[in-house]
Design an enzyme around this catalytic site. Structure first.
Site, PDB file in Angstrom:
ATOM      1  N   HIS A  20       0.865  -1.202   0.000  1.00 55.64           N
ATOM      2  CA  HIS A  20       0.000   0.000   0.000  1.00 55.64           C
ATOM      3  C   HIS A  20       0.889   1.234   0.000  1.00 55.64           C
ATOM      4  CE1 HIS A  20      -3.771   2.219   1.576  1.00 55.64           C
ATOM      5  NE2 HIS A  20      -2.844   3.134   1.348  1.00 55.64           N
ATOM      6  N   HIS A  22       1.417   5.382  -1.848  1.00 57.75           N
ATOM      7  CA  HIS A  22       0.974   6.476  -2.723  1.00 57.75           C
ATOM      8  C   HIS A  22       2.217   7.058  -3.382  1.00 57.75           C
ATOM      9  CE1 HIS A  22      -3.098   6.632  -0.897  1.00 57.75           C
ATOM     10  NE2 HIS A  22      -2.441   6.169   0.156  1.00 57.75           N
ATOM     11  N   LEU A  23       2.357   6.833  -4.681  1.00 60.01           N
ATOM     12  CA  LEU A  23       3.508   7.391  -5.398  1.00 60.01           C
ATOM     13  C   LEU A  23       3.192   8.757  -5.998  1.00 60.01           C
ATOM     14  CD1 LEU A  23       4.814   4.195  -7.285  1.00 60.01           C
ATOM     15  CD2 LEU A  23       5.736   5.206  -5.188  1.00 60.01           C
ATOM     16  N   ARG A  24       1.891   9.115  -6.043  1.00 61.52           N
ATOM     17  CA  ARG A  24       1.443  10.356  -6.705  1.00 61.52           C
ATOM     18  C   ARG A  24       1.777  10.298  -8.198  1.00 61.52           C
ATOM     19  NH1 ARG A  24      -1.582  10.705  -2.334  1.00 61.52           N
ATOM     20  NH2 ARG A  24      -0.663  11.830  -0.583  1.00 61.52           N
ATOM     21  N   ASN A  48      -5.547   6.993  -5.988  1.00 60.23           N
ATOM     22  CA  ASN A  48      -6.243   8.263  -5.688  1.00 60.23           C
ATOM     23  C   ASN A  48      -5.499   9.473  -6.256  1.00 60.23           C
ATOM     24  OD1 ASN A  48      -4.220   7.931  -3.723  1.00 60.23           O
ATOM     25  ND2 ASN A  48      -5.321   9.115  -2.188  1.00 60.23           N
ATOM     26  N   LYS A 113      -9.574  -0.669  -5.247  1.00 64.69           N
ATOM     27  CA  LYS A 113      -9.570   0.082  -3.996  1.00 64.69           C
ATOM     28  C   LYS A 113     -10.907   0.784  -3.777  1.00 64.69           C
ATOM     29  CE  LYS A 113      -7.963   2.042  -0.320  1.00 64.69           C
ATOM     30  NZ  LYS A 113      -6.798   2.797   0.047  1.00 64.69           N
ATOM     31  N   HIS A 150     -10.422   1.351   2.311  1.00 64.80           N
ATOM     32  CA  HIS A 150     -10.212   2.405   3.303  1.00 64.80           C
ATOM     33  C   HIS A 150     -11.408   2.278   4.241  1.00 64.80           C
ATOM     34  CE1 HIS A 150      -8.590   6.299   4.791  1.00 64.80           C
ATOM     35  NE2 HIS A 150      -9.768   6.234   5.388  1.00 64.80           N
ATOM     36  N   HIS A 188      -4.383  -0.265   6.320  1.00 61.35           N
ATOM     37  CA  HIS A 188      -3.910   0.593   7.417  1.00 61.35           C
ATOM     38  C   HIS A 188      -4.825   0.539   8.645  1.00 61.35           C
ATOM     39  CE1 HIS A 188      -6.725   3.142   5.266  1.00 61.35           C
ATOM     40  NE2 HIS A 188      -5.851   3.537   4.369  1.00 61.35           N
ATOM     41  N   LEU A 233      -4.833   9.488   7.867  1.00 62.73           N
ATOM     42  CA  LEU A 233      -6.134   8.840   8.033  1.00 62.73           C
ATOM     43  C   LEU A 233      -6.022   7.360   7.693  1.00 62.73           C
ATOM     44  CD1 LEU A 233      -8.432  11.614   6.569  1.00 62.73           C
ATOM     45  CD2 LEU A 233      -8.308  10.864   8.951  1.00 62.73           C
ATOM     46  N   ASP A 261       1.478   2.790   3.515  1.00 63.89           N
ATOM     47  CA  ASP A 261       0.601   3.950   3.308  1.00 63.89           C
ATOM     48  C   ASP A 261       1.433   5.229   3.240  1.00 63.89           C
ATOM     49  OD1 ASP A 261      -1.723   5.352   2.839  1.00 63.89           O
ATOM     50  OD2 ASP A 261      -2.269   5.541   4.939  1.00 63.89           O
ATOM     51  N   HIS A 265       2.856  14.644   0.967  1.00 61.54           N
ATOM     52  CA  HIS A 265       2.247  15.959   0.697  1.00 61.54           C
ATOM     53  C   HIS A 265       3.366  16.974   0.894  1.00 61.54           C
ATOM     54  CE1 HIS A 265      -1.982  14.618   0.775  1.00 61.54           C
ATOM     55  NE2 HIS A 265      -1.587  13.773   1.717  1.00 61.54           N
ATOM     56  N   ALA A 277      -3.875  15.000   5.142  1.00 61.07           N
ATOM     57  CA  ALA A 277      -3.616  13.746   5.853  1.00 61.07           C
ATOM     58  C   ALA A 277      -2.622  12.906   5.074  1.00 61.07           C
ATOM     59  CB  ALA A 277      -4.924  12.971   6.017  1.00 61.07           C
TER      60      ALA A 277
HETATM   61  C1  NCD Z   1      -3.626   9.162   1.945  1.00 61.35           C
HETATM   62  C2  NCD Z   1      -3.216  10.166   0.875  1.00 61.35           C
HETATM   63  O1  NCD Z   1      -2.658  11.206   1.217  1.00 61.35           O
HETATM   64  O2  NCD Z   1      -3.412   9.886  -0.317  1.00 61.35           O
HETATM   65  N1  NCD Z   1      -3.626   9.819   3.224  1.00 61.35           N
HETATM   66  C3  NCD Z   1      -3.561   9.233   4.440  1.00 61.35           C
HETATM   67  O3  NCD Z   1      -3.684   9.934   5.442  1.00 61.35           O
HETATM   68  N2  NCD Z   1      -3.359   7.946   4.577  1.00 61.35           N
HETATM   69  C4  NCD Z   1      -4.949   8.573   1.614  1.00 61.35           C
HETATM   70  C5  NCD Z   1      -5.293   7.366   2.435  1.00 61.35           C
HETATM   71  O4  NCD Z   1      -4.702   6.308   2.285  1.00 61.35           O
HETATM   72  O5  NCD Z   1      -6.185   7.483   3.278  1.00 61.35           O
HETATM   73 ZN    ZN Z   2      -3.303   5.149   1.657  1.00 58.07          ZN
END
Ligand code: NCD
Ligand code: ZN
Length: 360
Positions: A20, A22-24, A48, A113, A150, A188, A233, A261, A265, A277
């Protein structure tokens, strides 16, 4: 684990996977892909983006963009060959059975997802009515495509600290009854309720656990001033939940495995009157998990959690290559360069961890 003569301890693990992350997208990939590919072979890439990865066409082009950044970065040829971004589709109210069939046949999509609409960062396109997903869930069950959740309800009147438990009791329990053979990962997890819930289900239900939920609780977030870099989150819970998460993660039970996770940001979006988050952990994820496992004397359980159980759950072979941790302290950088000259503050920025990754 090998102890060398000069009190150096080395721990060689099968190469881990991050189930899990997030690479953006866009220029952010120059930072995130390099960090992920340095440690992990397979990574499950969260969908996302803005707009989200909704179908196989989106998934293919996102994967191509990730691989272009991989080729451009300064990692060894071995790491570049080993890195395998596995894609996810973002379930919306408009996802079709054909989307699921195409994903299942693609060879690059690992899972689907589900974000309840409004639950977290970039979840505005998420599902508003789970009961409308019946055909899609049937197709996922048939094609053995796991559902990643989620797991939080989003109603305004539900307290943020209760949202995970309410989702499990009111939403997930029903999904499991209706689709008893669908593979499900509760992503998570943050509470003892979630750990108990997952333990009570069959082997088709598993959970990922982040480093921050093993190492921290809501006091770290809120006592002595709000610490935005601990805000993610589902939100950090009380210490008793953290303890149970550590217990299950280090128990050797294959239902619980690594999913960082890691969710970057830019610093100005975190340190803000309305901060985003997400904790960024990808570059130091293994030393962070090693620190958490070591804190309860269970570092011998790290390999199962990091390198075996996720692959087993997804029906994939375990990796053949290895990575070595060493008890030489590592200093987590205060920040990393991010896109457009912005900075990215990692989890535990500026702190020293007792474990580091041995350079090859
Ligand atoms: C994640 C995100 O920033 O994309 N943020 C987080 O707090 N975990 C989204 C997610 O997995 O809830
Ligand atoms: Zn996530």
């Amino acid at each position: 684990m090998t102890a060398t003569t000069d009190s150096t301890i080395e721990l060689t693990l099968l190469q881990p996977d991050d189930w899990h992350i997030h690479l953006r997208d866009g220029a952010a990939l120059s930072t995130t892909v390099r960090h992920a590919a340095a440690s992990f072979n397979r990574v499950i890439c969260m969908p996302n983006l803005v707009p989200p990865v909704k179908n196989i066409v989106d998934a293919r082009s996102y994967r191509e963009r990730i691989l272009q950044h991989l080729q451009a970065c300064d990692l060894s040829p071995e790491r570049k060959v080993a890195f395998d971004p596995r894609m996810t589709l973002y379930l919306t109210d408009h996802t079709t059975v054909q989307d699921i069939e195409a994903a299942a046949q693609s060879g690059i999509v690992q899972a689907v997802k589900l974000y309840p609409a409004g639950a977290t960062t970039n979840s505005a396109d998420g599902v508003t009515d789970i009961n409308a997903c019946v055909d899609v869930f049937e197709a996922m069950e048939k094609h053995d495509l796991p559902l990643l959740l989620h797991g939080e309800v989003t109603h305004d009147h539900v307290d943020i600290f209760d949202r995970e438990k309410r989702f499990l009791d009111e939403v997930l329990a029903q999904i499991i009854v209706k689709f008893p053979t669908m593979k499900i990962v509760v992503e998570h997890i943050t509470t003892s309720d979630a750990a108990d819930f997952v333990l009570a289900q069959g082997n088709q239900v598993a959970a990922t656990i982040t480093p921050q939920h093993l190492m921290f609780n809501r006091n770290h977030l809120l006592v002595g001033g709000i610490k935005p870099h601990f805000y993610c989150l589902p939100i950090l819970k009380r210490a008793s939940h953290q303890k149970v998460l550590l217990d299950v993660a280090t128990s050797g039970n294959p239902k619980f495995f690594m999913g960082t996770d890691s969710a970057p940001h830019p610093i100005d979006a975190k340190e803000s009157a309305c901060g985003c988050a997400g904790c960024y952990s990808a570059a130091a994820a293994l030393p962070l998990y090693a620190t958490a496992f070591d804190s309860v004397g269970k570092i011998d359980k790290l390999e199962g959690f990091a390198s075996r159980f996720g692959a087993q759950f997804y029906g994939l072979p375990v990796n053949q290559s290895t990575i070595t941790l060493v008890n030489t302290p590592m200093q987590v950088p205060t920040h990393y360069p991010y896109f457009d000259g912005r900075k990215l503050t990692p989890l535990m920025a500026g702190e020293t961890l007792p474990w580091s990754i041995k350079s090859q």
